[in-house]
Design an enzyme around this catalytic site. Structure first.
Site, PDB file in Angstrom:
ATOM      1  N   GLU A  54       0.825  -1.198   0.000  1.00  0.00           N
ATOM      2  CA  GLU A  54       0.000   0.000   0.000  1.00  0.00           C
ATOM      3  C   GLU A  54       0.864   1.255   0.000  1.00  0.00           C
ATOM      4  OE1 GLU A  54      -2.870  -0.056   3.186  1.00  0.00           O
ATOM      5  OE2 GLU A  54      -3.023  -2.249   3.067  1.00  0.00           O
ATOM      6  N   CYS A  69      -2.545   1.075   8.371  1.00  0.00           N
ATOM      7  CA  CYS A  69      -1.501   0.389   7.607  1.00  0.00           C
ATOM      8  C   CYS A  69      -1.791  -1.092   7.463  1.00  0.00           C
ATOM      9  CB  CYS A  69      -0.161   0.602   8.313  1.00  0.00           C
ATOM     10  SG  CYS A  69       1.213  -0.174   7.475  1.00  0.00           S
TER      11      CYS A  69
END
Length: 377
Positions: free
Chosen positions: A116, A350
């Protein structure tokens, strides 16, 4: 007593170094790319130009001069293949815009792994340095699965190059998936390129770490010296060890001292990162400890209300309590900023997006989410 033990990898069953990608002979490495360019006849100026244009997301034929007027023929004819190779390092799988102006990106790597990146409001980008993470922070989704592999230096820069095709990027923070201190060679190679050919100001490159003595040694040696962020989260060594079970055992006071030495050498205050966890690290004991630790230091405290993660026991404190904590610390002499983690409404914590993808769960849950053409949920 400080034990400063090396990090374990948790579920992955390997040391951080053992999880490294192929060495300098792999396309994921900037050194490999440089060697390929030299074999094609590139001189230093040509090499710099190719990497500069790539990292800034500009076409390789940019500029007023014709390529045939200054570039070797072999290199010129190879540019389409070079461009394709660079584009393959990180491909956009899906985009997830947030109401706050941030945007979470799920990226496909060359080997099928995903990471990501997060486009932040006001020209920032948060990049990943590893697939997974060995630190195992109890509140972080990425750490739940251990470390799978390191990202190569070119894969890190590729995240910036891709993001710049979507919007301008002036600041890059190494706060995405992974612990940058466990991938020092690749991270610092990427930082050097971004801080030179990549046209990112040194103070706008932020190296974040839970604390590792090797990182402090390397920071002082770099050609590009980034700003430093320390993931602290508690002033209690015992509580911090419970939250960050496989971080090196450096006492918070010593960790701040190491960070402040570097901060004063660079002229950038050390950024102390603090994920606010309801009922865990938002009480009077932590406030008193932060005042003792940070008052008078060349540091800024960033309080970041937690992004709730399904399946984990932590929660974000009420907004007023977070604001009151920031006010109290400021009044007691600690430079404090109450931050809002970007993309909270699109599961911006996250590793959450990657975890949903790996589990086969739908990615497109937010009204403003935009799938990339041709990608599968």
């Amino acid at each position: 007593m400080n034990t400063d033990t090396p990090a374990d990898t948790g579920n992955a069953g390997m040391t951080p170094d053992a999880a490294a990608p192929a060495g300098d002979g792999a396309p994921t490495q900037l050194q490999w790319l440089r060697r390929q360019l030299r074999e094609l006849g590139a001189r230093p100026a040509h090499e710099h130009r190719v990497l500069r244009l790539w990292s800034q997301a500009l076409p390789q034929d940019s500029g007023r001069r014709r390529l045939e007027d200054f570039m070797p023929a072999r290199l010129r004819s190879a540019l389409p293949q070079i461009t394709a190779t660079l584009a393959s390092l990180a491909r956009l799988h899906s985009r997830h815009p947030s109401q706050d102006g941030g945007e979470r990106l799920l990226l496909n790597l060359f080997d099928g792994q995903t990471v990501e990146s997060v486009l932040l409001p006001r020209g920032g980008l948060c990049v990943s340095s590893q697939v997974g993470c060995a630190v195992g922070c109890g509140f972080c989704m990425t750490g739940q699965g251990g470390l799978l592999r390191q990202l190569g230096s070119a894969e890190i820069v590729a995240q910036v190059a891709l993001a710049r095709t979507l919007r301008p990027v002036h600041k890059v923070v190494f706060m995405g998936m992974g612990e940058p201190a466990h991938n020092l060679d690749n991270v610092f190679d990427a930082i050097e390129l971004l801080g030179t050919a990549g046209n990112v100001g040194h103070k706008n490159l932020v190296f974040s770490t839970v604390g590792d003595r090797r990182a402090f040694e390397r920071l002082a040696q770099g050609v590009v010296r980034p700003a430093l962020a320390l993931s602290l989260h508690s002033v209690s060594a015992e509580r911090r060890a419970a939250l960050l079970p496989r971080a090196p055992r450096i006492d918070p006071a010593e960790l701040l001292e190491l960070g402040e030495v570097y901060a004063r050498a660079t002229g950038y205050p050390v950024q102390v990162q603090w994920a606010l966890l309801d009922g865990v690290n938002d009480g009077p004991d932590e406030i008193d400890g932060l005042v003792r630790l940070l008052r008078g230091k060349y540091a800024v405290l960033n309080l970041i209300p937690y992004n709730n993660v399904d399946g984990l026991p932590f929660r974000r404190p009420p907004a007023e309590r977070s604001a009151q904590m920031a006010r109290t610390l400021h009044q007691r002499g600690v430079l404090t900023k109450l931050r809002q983690s970007a993309a909270q409404d699109v599961e911006g914590g996250c590793g959450q997006l990657r975890a949903r993808h790996a589990a086969g769960a739908p990615l497109y849950w937010a009204p403003r989410t935009q799938p990339v053409a041709g990608s599968a949920a």
